[in-house]
Design an enzyme around this catalytic site. Structure first.
Site: not given
Length: 237
Positions: A135, A139
Protein backbone atom coordinates in the site's frame (compact mmCIF):
# COMPACT_ATOMS: atom_id res chain seq x y z
CA UNK A 1 -21.35 24.54 -11.72
CA UNK A 2 -18.77 21.87 -12.43
CA UNK A 3 -19.10 18.33 -13.80
CA UNK A 4 -17.10 16.09 -11.48
CA UNK A 5 -16.26 12.37 -11.49
CA UNK A 6 -15.54 10.69 -8.15
CA UNK A 7 -14.19 7.14 -8.22
CA UNK A 8 -14.80 4.67 -5.42
CA UNK A 9 -17.83 6.64 -4.31
CA UNK A 10 -20.27 4.03 -3.04
CA UNK A 11 -19.23 4.61 0.59
CA UNK A 12 -16.62 6.20 2.82
CA UNK A 13 -14.69 9.29 1.80
CA UNK A 14 -15.73 8.92 -1.83
CA UNK A 15 -19.42 9.06 -0.96
CA UNK A 16 -18.85 11.94 1.49
CA UNK A 17 -17.00 13.85 -1.23
CA UNK A 18 -19.69 13.19 -3.84
CA UNK A 19 -22.51 14.18 -1.51
CA UNK A 20 -20.81 17.43 -0.48
CA UNK A 21 -20.25 18.36 -4.11
CA UNK A 22 -23.85 17.51 -5.05
CA UNK A 23 -25.12 19.52 -2.09
CA UNK A 24 -23.20 22.50 -3.49
CA UNK A 25 -25.04 22.11 -6.80
CA UNK A 26 -22.34 20.43 -8.88
CA UNK A 27 -23.07 17.73 -11.47
CA UNK A 28 -21.54 14.64 -9.93
CA UNK A 29 -20.93 11.37 -11.72
CA UNK A 30 -20.45 8.53 -9.28
CA UNK A 31 -18.22 5.53 -9.89
CA UNK A 32 -19.07 2.29 -8.07
CA UNK A 33 -17.60 -1.19 -8.37
CA UNK A 34 -20.88 -2.95 -9.20
CA UNK A 35 -24.61 -2.33 -9.19
CA UNK A 36 -25.00 -4.05 -5.83
CA UNK A 37 -23.22 -1.03 -4.32
CA UNK A 38 -26.23 1.12 -5.26
CA UNK A 39 -29.08 0.88 -2.78
CA UNK A 40 -32.37 2.04 -4.21
CA UNK A 41 -33.65 5.04 -6.15
CA UNK A 42 -32.53 7.57 -3.53
CA UNK A 43 -28.93 6.56 -4.13
CA UNK A 44 -29.02 7.51 -7.81
CA UNK A 45 -31.53 10.36 -8.06
CA UNK A 46 -29.15 13.10 -7.00
CA UNK A 47 -26.31 12.22 -9.40
CA UNK A 48 -25.83 13.28 -12.98
CA UNK A 49 -24.98 9.65 -13.60
CA UNK A 50 -23.24 6.51 -12.42
CA UNK A 51 -20.40 4.56 -14.03
CA UNK A 52 -19.82 0.98 -13.00
CA UNK A 53 -16.69 -1.15 -13.08
CA UNK A 54 -14.23 -3.05 -10.93
CA UNK A 55 -10.98 -1.06 -10.93
CA UNK A 56 -9.10 -4.23 -9.97
CA UNK A 57 -9.74 -5.55 -13.50
CA UNK A 58 -7.91 -3.89 -16.42
CA UNK A 59 -10.74 -4.45 -18.90
CA UNK A 60 -13.23 -2.85 -16.53
CA UNK A 61 -10.96 0.14 -15.97
CA UNK A 62 -11.16 0.78 -19.70
CA UNK A 63 -14.93 0.27 -19.57
CA UNK A 64 -15.20 2.91 -16.84
CA UNK A 65 -13.27 5.33 -19.05
CA UNK A 66 -15.68 4.65 -21.94
CA UNK A 67 -18.73 5.12 -19.74
CA UNK A 68 -17.33 8.37 -18.33
CA UNK A 69 -16.64 9.68 -21.84
CA UNK A 70 -20.36 9.51 -22.58
CA UNK A 71 -20.90 12.42 -20.16
CA UNK A 72 -18.47 14.65 -22.02
CA UNK A 73 -15.46 16.42 -20.62
CA UNK A 74 -15.18 16.65 -16.85
CA UNK A 75 -14.11 19.79 -15.05
CA UNK A 76 -12.62 17.70 -12.22
CA UNK A 77 -11.75 14.04 -11.73
CA UNK A 78 -11.18 12.84 -8.17
CA UNK A 79 -9.29 9.55 -8.03
CA UNK A 80 -10.59 8.43 -4.66
CA UNK A 81 -10.83 4.64 -5.11
CA UNK A 82 -8.30 2.64 -3.14
CA UNK A 83 -7.66 -0.55 -1.22
CA UNK A 84 -5.40 -1.17 1.76
CA UNK A 85 -4.80 -4.90 2.10
CA UNK A 86 -5.57 -6.71 -1.12
CA UNK A 87 -3.81 -8.54 -3.95
CA UNK A 88 -5.30 -5.79 -6.12
CA UNK A 89 -3.54 -2.92 -4.34
CA UNK A 90 -1.32 -2.07 -7.33
CA UNK A 91 -4.09 -2.20 -9.91
CA UNK A 92 -6.63 -0.20 -7.93
CA UNK A 93 -4.31 2.35 -6.33
CA UNK A 94 -2.00 3.30 -9.20
CA UNK A 95 -2.85 1.48 -12.45
CA UNK A 96 -6.51 2.56 -12.43
CA UNK A 97 -5.91 6.30 -11.92
CA UNK A 98 -3.13 6.21 -14.51
CA UNK A 99 -5.21 4.42 -17.17
CA UNK A 100 -8.32 6.51 -16.54
CA UNK A 101 -6.29 9.70 -16.77
CA UNK A 102 -4.57 8.55 -19.96
CA UNK A 103 -7.78 7.43 -21.71
CA UNK A 104 -10.15 10.22 -20.69
CA UNK A 105 -10.29 13.73 -22.09
CA UNK A 106 -8.12 16.01 -20.00
CA UNK A 107 -10.10 17.75 -17.23
CA UNK A 108 -9.30 21.12 -15.72
CA UNK A 109 -8.40 19.51 -12.40
CA UNK A 110 -7.09 16.17 -11.20
CA UNK A 111 -7.12 15.15 -7.53
CA UNK A 112 -5.42 11.96 -6.36
CA UNK A 113 -5.92 10.40 -2.92
CA UNK A 114 -2.61 9.70 -1.23
CA UNK A 115 -1.71 8.79 2.35
CA UNK A 116 0.88 9.72 4.94
CA UNK A 117 2.07 6.13 4.49
CA UNK A 118 3.47 7.11 1.10
CA UNK A 119 6.53 8.36 2.97
CA UNK A 120 7.61 4.76 3.63
CA UNK A 121 6.96 3.69 0.03
CA UNK A 122 9.62 2.20 -2.22
CA UNK A 123 11.02 3.67 -5.43
CA UNK A 124 11.72 0.15 -6.72
CA UNK A 125 9.47 0.10 -9.77
CA UNK A 126 10.23 -3.55 -10.46
CA UNK A 127 7.56 -4.17 -7.85
CA UNK A 128 4.99 -2.76 -10.29
CA UNK A 129 5.49 -5.47 -12.90
CA UNK A 130 6.08 -8.17 -10.29
CA UNK A 131 2.87 -7.36 -8.42
CA UNK A 132 4.72 -7.21 -5.10
CA UNK A 133 4.01 -3.60 -4.16
CA UNK A 134 2.51 -2.70 -0.81
CA UNK A 135 0.00 0.00 0.00
CA UNK A 136 2.72 2.49 0.92
CA UNK A 137 4.50 1.88 -2.39
CA UNK A 138 1.35 2.52 -4.41
CA UNK A 139 0.62 5.69 -2.50
CA UNK A 140 4.13 6.98 -3.19
CA UNK A 141 3.60 6.21 -6.86
CA UNK A 142 0.19 7.86 -7.12
CA UNK A 143 1.57 10.93 -5.33
CA UNK A 144 4.42 10.99 -7.84
CA UNK A 145 1.95 10.66 -10.71
CA UNK A 146 -0.10 13.56 -9.38
CA UNK A 147 2.92 15.82 -9.12
CA UNK A 148 4.25 14.72 -12.52
CA UNK A 149 0.95 15.63 -14.17
CA UNK A 150 1.06 19.04 -12.50
CA UNK A 151 3.87 20.09 -14.83
CA UNK A 152 3.12 17.84 -17.82
CA UNK A 153 -0.14 19.29 -19.11
CA UNK A 154 -0.59 23.03 -19.53
CA UNK A 155 -3.97 24.15 -18.25
CA UNK A 156 -4.53 21.07 -16.08
CA UNK A 157 -3.98 21.33 -12.34
CA UNK A 158 -3.09 18.20 -10.40
CA UNK A 159 -2.81 17.65 -6.65
CA UNK A 160 -2.35 14.83 -4.15
CA UNK A 161 -4.33 14.72 -0.90
CA UNK A 162 -3.67 12.91 2.36
CA UNK A 163 -7.16 12.66 3.87
CA UNK A 164 -5.82 11.53 7.23
CA UNK A 165 -6.42 8.35 9.18
CA UNK A 166 -10.20 8.54 9.38
CA UNK A 167 -12.79 6.05 10.72
CA UNK A 168 -14.07 4.67 7.43
CA UNK A 169 -14.34 0.98 6.58
CA UNK A 170 -10.71 1.14 5.41
CA UNK A 171 -9.44 3.21 8.32
CA UNK A 172 -11.28 1.23 10.97
CA UNK A 173 -13.11 2.38 14.10
CA UNK A 174 -9.89 3.22 15.94
CA UNK A 175 -8.80 5.86 13.43
CA UNK A 176 -7.96 9.09 15.22
CA UNK A 177 -8.47 11.73 12.51
CA UNK A 178 -11.61 13.78 11.90
CA UNK A 179 -13.97 12.06 9.45
CA UNK A 180 -15.50 15.29 8.15
CA UNK A 181 -12.08 16.78 7.43
CA UNK A 182 -11.27 13.67 5.40
CA UNK A 183 -13.20 14.88 2.35
CA UNK A 184 -13.19 18.66 2.71
CA UNK A 185 -9.82 19.24 1.05
CA UNK A 186 -10.89 17.31 -2.05
CA UNK A 187 -14.11 19.35 -2.30
CA UNK A 188 -12.18 22.60 -1.91
CA UNK A 189 -9.55 21.70 -4.50
CA UNK A 190 -12.26 20.57 -6.92
CA UNK A 191 -14.24 23.79 -6.85
CA UNK A 192 -12.26 26.79 -5.60
CA UNK A 193 -9.98 29.16 -7.47
CA UNK A 194 -8.02 30.51 -4.48
CA UNK A 195 -5.69 27.50 -4.25
CA UNK A 196 -2.00 28.19 -3.63
CA UNK A 197 -0.01 26.54 -5.07
CA UNK A 198 -2.32 26.41 -8.08
CA UNK A 199 -1.01 22.98 -9.00
CA UNK A 200 1.43 20.36 -7.74
CA UNK A 201 0.48 20.47 -4.07
CA UNK A 202 0.52 17.66 -1.53
CA UNK A 203 -2.27 18.54 0.90
CA UNK A 204 -3.43 17.56 4.36
CA UNK A 205 -6.54 19.35 5.70
CA UNK A 206 -6.13 22.24 3.24
CA UNK A 207 -2.51 22.78 4.27
CA UNK A 208 0.44 22.09 1.99
CA UNK A 209 2.80 19.45 3.33
CA UNK A 210 6.18 18.16 2.19
CA UNK A 211 5.85 14.80 0.43
CA UNK A 212 8.45 12.08 -0.08
CA UNK A 213 11.35 13.68 -1.96
CA UNK A 214 11.13 11.11 -4.77
CA UNK A 215 7.64 12.29 -5.67
CA UNK A 216 9.07 15.61 -6.85
CA UNK A 217 12.11 14.13 -8.55
CA UNK A 218 11.69 14.61 -12.30
CA UNK A 219 13.79 11.55 -13.12
CA UNK A 220 11.69 9.31 -10.88
CA UNK A 221 8.49 10.83 -12.28
CA UNK A 222 9.65 9.96 -15.80
CA UNK A 223 10.67 6.44 -14.72
CA UNK A 224 7.26 5.87 -13.15
CA UNK A 225 5.37 7.00 -16.25
CA UNK A 226 7.53 4.79 -18.48
CA UNK A 227 6.92 1.85 -16.14
CA UNK A 228 3.17 2.45 -16.19
CA UNK A 229 3.13 2.76 -19.97
CA UNK A 230 5.00 -0.53 -20.27
CA UNK A 231 2.83 -2.28 -17.67
CA UNK A 232 -0.49 -1.18 -19.13
CA UNK A 233 0.22 -0.70 -22.83
CA UNK A 234 -1.42 2.73 -22.50
CA UNK A 235 0.58 5.81 -23.44
CA UNK A 236 0.26 9.07 -21.55
CA UNK A 237 0.18 11.89 -24.11
Amino acid sequence: MARILVTGASSGLGRDTAEALADDGHDVVLHVRNRARLTGEESTARWEGVVIGDLAKPDEIRAVARQAAAFGRFDTVIHNAGVLRSPDVTTVNIVAPYVLTALMEKPDRLIHLSSSMHRTGSTDLQKLAAGTAGYDDTKLWVTTLALALASRWEGVTSHAVDPGWVPTRMGGPGASDDLAAGHQTQVWLATHEDVVPRTGGYWYHRQVQTPHLASRDEDFQAQLIRALESHTGVTLD
